[in-house]
Design a protein around this motif. Structure first.
Motif, mmCIF file in Angstrom:
data_model
loop_
_atom_site.group_PDB
_atom_site.id
_atom_site.type_symbol
_atom_site.label_atom_id
_atom_site.label_comp_id
_atom_site.label_asym_id
_atom_site.label_seq_id
_atom_site.Cartn_x
_atom_site.Cartn_y
_atom_site.Cartn_z
ATOM 1 N N GLY A 42 0.848 -1.180 0.000
ATOM 2 C CA GLY A 42 0.000 0.000 0.000
ATOM 3 C C GLY A 42 0.881 1.226 0.000
ATOM 4 N N ASP A 43 0.322 2.367 -0.347
ATOM 5 C CA ASP A 43 1.057 3.621 -0.396
ATOM 6 C C ASP A 43 1.593 3.965 0.990
ATOM 7 O OD1 ASP A 43 1.944 6.230 -0.635
ATOM 8 O OD2 ASP A 43 0.073 7.025 -1.451
ATOM 9 N N ALA A 44 2.915 3.957 1.147
ATOM 10 C CA ALA A 44 3.523 4.211 2.452
ATOM 11 C C ALA A 44 3.351 5.645 2.911
ATOM 12 C CB ALA A 44 5.011 3.859 2.421
ATOM 13 N N THR A 45 2.959 6.537 2.000
ATOM 14 C CA THR A 45 2.779 7.943 2.365
ATOM 15 C C THR A 45 1.331 8.266 2.717
ATOM 16 O OG1 THR A 45 2.335 8.767 0.117
ATOM 17 C CG2 THR A 45 4.637 8.495 0.747
ATOM 18 N N SER A 46 0.448 7.290 2.636
ATOM 19 C CA SER A 46 -0.983 7.513 2.878
ATOM 20 C C SER A 46 -1.417 6.865 4.184
ATOM 21 C CB SER A 46 -1.811 6.943 1.717
ATOM 22 O OG SER A 46 -3.173 6.832 2.067
ATOM 23 N N VAL A 50 -2.244 2.774 4.701
ATOM 24 C CA VAL A 50 -1.554 1.990 5.734
ATOM 25 C C VAL A 50 -2.563 1.402 6.709
ATOM 26 C CG1 VAL A 50 0.098 2.106 7.637
ATOM 27 C CG2 VAL A 50 0.591 3.299 5.489
ATOM 28 N N ALA A 51 -3.579 2.168 7.077
ATOM 29 C CA ALA A 51 -4.624 1.625 7.945
ATOM 30 C C ALA A 51 -5.320 0.445 7.281
ATOM 31 C CB ALA A 51 -5.644 2.716 8.287
ATOM 32 N N ALA A 52 -5.505 0.527 5.956
ATOM 33 C CA ALA A 52 -6.142 -0.579 5.234
ATOM 34 C C ALA A 52 -5.277 -1.836 5.276
ATOM 35 C CB ALA A 52 -6.402 -0.166 3.785
ATOM 36 N N ILE A 53 -3.953 -1.676 5.276
ATOM 37 C CA ILE A 53 -3.053 -2.831 5.389
ATOM 38 C C ILE A 53 -3.272 -3.534 6.726
ATOM 39 C CG2 ILE A 53 -0.638 -3.530 5.657
ATOM 40 C CD1 ILE A 53 0.103 -1.370 3.619
ATOM 41 N N PHE A 54 -3.268 -2.754 7.808
ATOM 42 C CA PHE A 54 -3.478 -3.349 9.126
ATOM 43 C C PHE A 54 -4.828 -4.057 9.200
ATOM 44 C CE2 PHE A 54 -0.278 -0.129 10.465
ATOM 45 C CZ PHE A 54 0.606 -0.978 11.098
ATOM 46 N N LYS A 55 -5.851 -3.435 8.602
ATOM 47 C CA LYS A 55 -7.180 -4.034 8.631
ATOM 48 C C LYS A 55 -7.200 -5.337 7.847
ATOM 49 C CE LYS A 55 -12.044 -3.026 7.680
ATOM 50 N NZ LYS A 55 -13.019 -2.009 7.207
ATOM 51 N N ALA A 56 -6.585 -5.351 6.664
ATOM 52 C CA ALA A 56 -6.584 -6.552 5.831
ATOM 53 C C ALA A 56 -5.860 -7.705 6.513
ATOM 54 C CB ALA A 56 -5.945 -6.252 4.478
ATOM 55 N N LYS A 57 -4.777 -7.402 7.220
ATOM 56 C CA LYS A 57 -4.009 -8.451 7.886
ATOM 57 C C LYS A 57 -4.653 -8.898 9.191
ATOM 58 C CE LYS A 57 0.446 -8.485 8.163
ATOM 59 N NZ LYS A 57 0.775 -9.763 7.500
ATOM 60 N N GLY A 58 -5.557 -8.077 9.733
ATOM 61 C CA GLY A 58 -6.058 -8.378 11.068
ATOM 62 C C GLY A 58 -4.945 -8.277 12.081
ATOM 63 N N ARG A 59 -4.015 -7.352 11.840
ATOM 64 C CA ARG A 59 -2.819 -7.227 12.678
ATOM 65 C C ARG A 59 -3.208 -6.776 14.087
ATOM 66 N NH1 ARG A 59 2.446 -6.621 9.836
ATOM 67 N NH2 ARG A 59 4.065 -6.153 11.343
ATOM 68 N N PRO A 60 -2.737 -7.448 15.118
ATOM 69 C CA PRO A 60 -3.195 -7.140 16.464
ATOM 70 C C PRO A 60 -2.644 -5.839 17.023
ATOM 71 C CG PRO A 60 -1.529 -8.842 16.539
ATOM 72 C CD PRO A 60 -1.836 -8.604 15.087
ATOM 73 N N SER A 61 -1.521 -5.345 16.500
ATOM 74 C CA SER A 61 -0.961 -4.092 16.991
ATOM 75 C C SER A 61 -0.265 -3.388 15.842
ATOM 76 C CB SER A 61 0.030 -4.341 18.134
ATOM 77 O OG SER A 61 1.106 -5.145 17.700
ATOM 78 N N PHE A 62 -0.068 -2.079 16.013
ATOM 79 C CA PHE A 62 0.529 -1.288 14.944
ATOM 80 C C PHE A 62 2.047 -1.409 14.977
ATOM 81 C CE2 PHE A 62 -3.426 1.490 15.340
ATOM 82 C CZ PHE A 62 -4.071 0.789 14.334
ATOM 83 N N ASN A 63 2.551 -2.548 14.544
ATOM 84 C CA ASN A 63 3.984 -2.705 14.429
ATOM 85 C C ASN A 63 4.493 -1.875 13.259
ATOM 86 O OD1 ASN A 63 4.082 -4.646 16.504
ATOM 87 N ND2 ASN A 63 3.410 -6.213 15.059
#
Length: 323
Positions: A42-46, A50-63
């Motif tokens: 995803g666009d690293a400047t957006s 970036v929030a969409a990446i975390f949502k898609a992964k179901g990432r438990p924390s903002f690493n």
């Protein structure tokens, strides 16, 4: 940009790469091959992408996420390169080496991508499809492994489709990944350099180029294994009060959902993706000497709210626990 109902696997020819570049430029997500594993780009400047990446992964924390670049000049626009970084990039880029460096004051990388830190992790992947895609997108790409959090990292396009079906726009199929394990991560933002994650480049190879020893995070209890592991690492200078119904005298209120009298609002409509995208920038904006503290309204403990609350609890942790 909303994601379609299913992820399309496209052979990574020039037309597909150009199409994927447009998707990324518009804020969508594309999985693509690198020499290590498939990345979820995803666009690293957006903030929103970036929030969409975390949502898609179901990432438990903002690493912190790695910003993938197509060249040294692009990387130098994001971070402050020192002598060690130049030597290592000249030797190992493109390749499976990620360097953590101080972010430039004018760095365009989303604060969410760097988890609010003053450092940015960057690497130049050694894969023609990855490099062509970054150039087609015209921006650095944040790209963790293209799998659901906690699952095995994908090394083939079909692995990605099985794991992220319905969550991303497309998968560029560049065949199986050559290395199959994640990149080495070396923190050069402080001295001595610290190996945060072993990977495709060995510690011995790094030391041979640098001409001096590096610290192993696993051998150093006080060193975080990855940026941001310390409990209060994300704390602003002002104290943070959580689950606030309103602001006390002198506090700035950070709102969520319909709210009055808040200075800033993570998401007036109560959208957790929007709140995640705004989190670090708004905390920094409120960290001002004309306030005595930051009060934060409750965030639901579900979906991205789990990650948002994780970071807020770190921000609110007692300061005597900071290292």
């Amino acid at each position: 940009m909303s994601q379609p109902a299913s992820a399309m696997i496209l052979s990574a020819d020039p037309a597909a790469i150009a199409r994927a570049g447009r998707v990324l430029a518009e804020g969508g997500l594309v999985a693509f091959p690198t020499e290590t594993v498939y990345g979820l780009g995803g666009d690293a400047t957006s903030d929103a992408a970036v929030a969409a990446i975390f949502k898609a992964k179901g990432r438990p924390s903002f690493n912190p996420l790695i910003a993938h670049v197509s060249g040294l000049d692009q990387a130098a626009a994001l971070v402050e390169f020192n002598g060690d970084a130049h030597r290592l990039a000249e030797r190992f880029w493109p390749g499976p080496l990620t360097l953590v460096l101080k972010r430039r004051p004018d760095s365009p990388v989303s604060l969410l991508a760097s988890a609010g830190l003053d450092s940015v992790a960057v690497r130049m992947p050694d894969h023609p499809v990855a490099l062509a895609l970054i150039r087609a997108a015209g921006r650095p790409l944040a790209a963790p492994s293209a799998n659901r959090s906690g699952r095995v990292s994908p090394t083939r396009a079909e692995h990605v489709a099985q794991c992220l079906e319905g969550r991303i726009a497309m998968v560029l199929d560049g065949g199986p990944c050559r290395v199959g394990v994640e990149s080495t991560v070396l923190d050069l933002s402080e001295q001595p350099p610290t190996l945060l994650r072993p990977g495709g480049v060995t510690a011995e190879e790094l030391e041979a180029v640098l001409g001096h020893p590096i610290r192993r995070a696993l051998e150093t209890p006080d060193a975080p294994r990855s940026p941001g592991q310390l409990e209060s690492h994300y704390a602003p200078a002002l104290p943070v009060r959580l689950d606030a119904a309103g602001a006390e005298p002198g506090e700035a209120l950070l709102g969520f959902g319909p709210a009055s009298d808040c200075v800033l609002n993570l998401s007036p409509k109560g959208d957790l993706s929007e709140a995640a995208a705004h989190l670090f920038a708004m905390l920094r904006a409120l960290d001002r000497p004309d306030y005595r503290g930051i009060a934060v309204m409750p965030i639901p403990e579900k979906g991205l709210g789990l990650a948002i609350n994780d970071r807020l609890r770190r921000a609110a942790a007692p300061r005597d626990k900071q290292k």
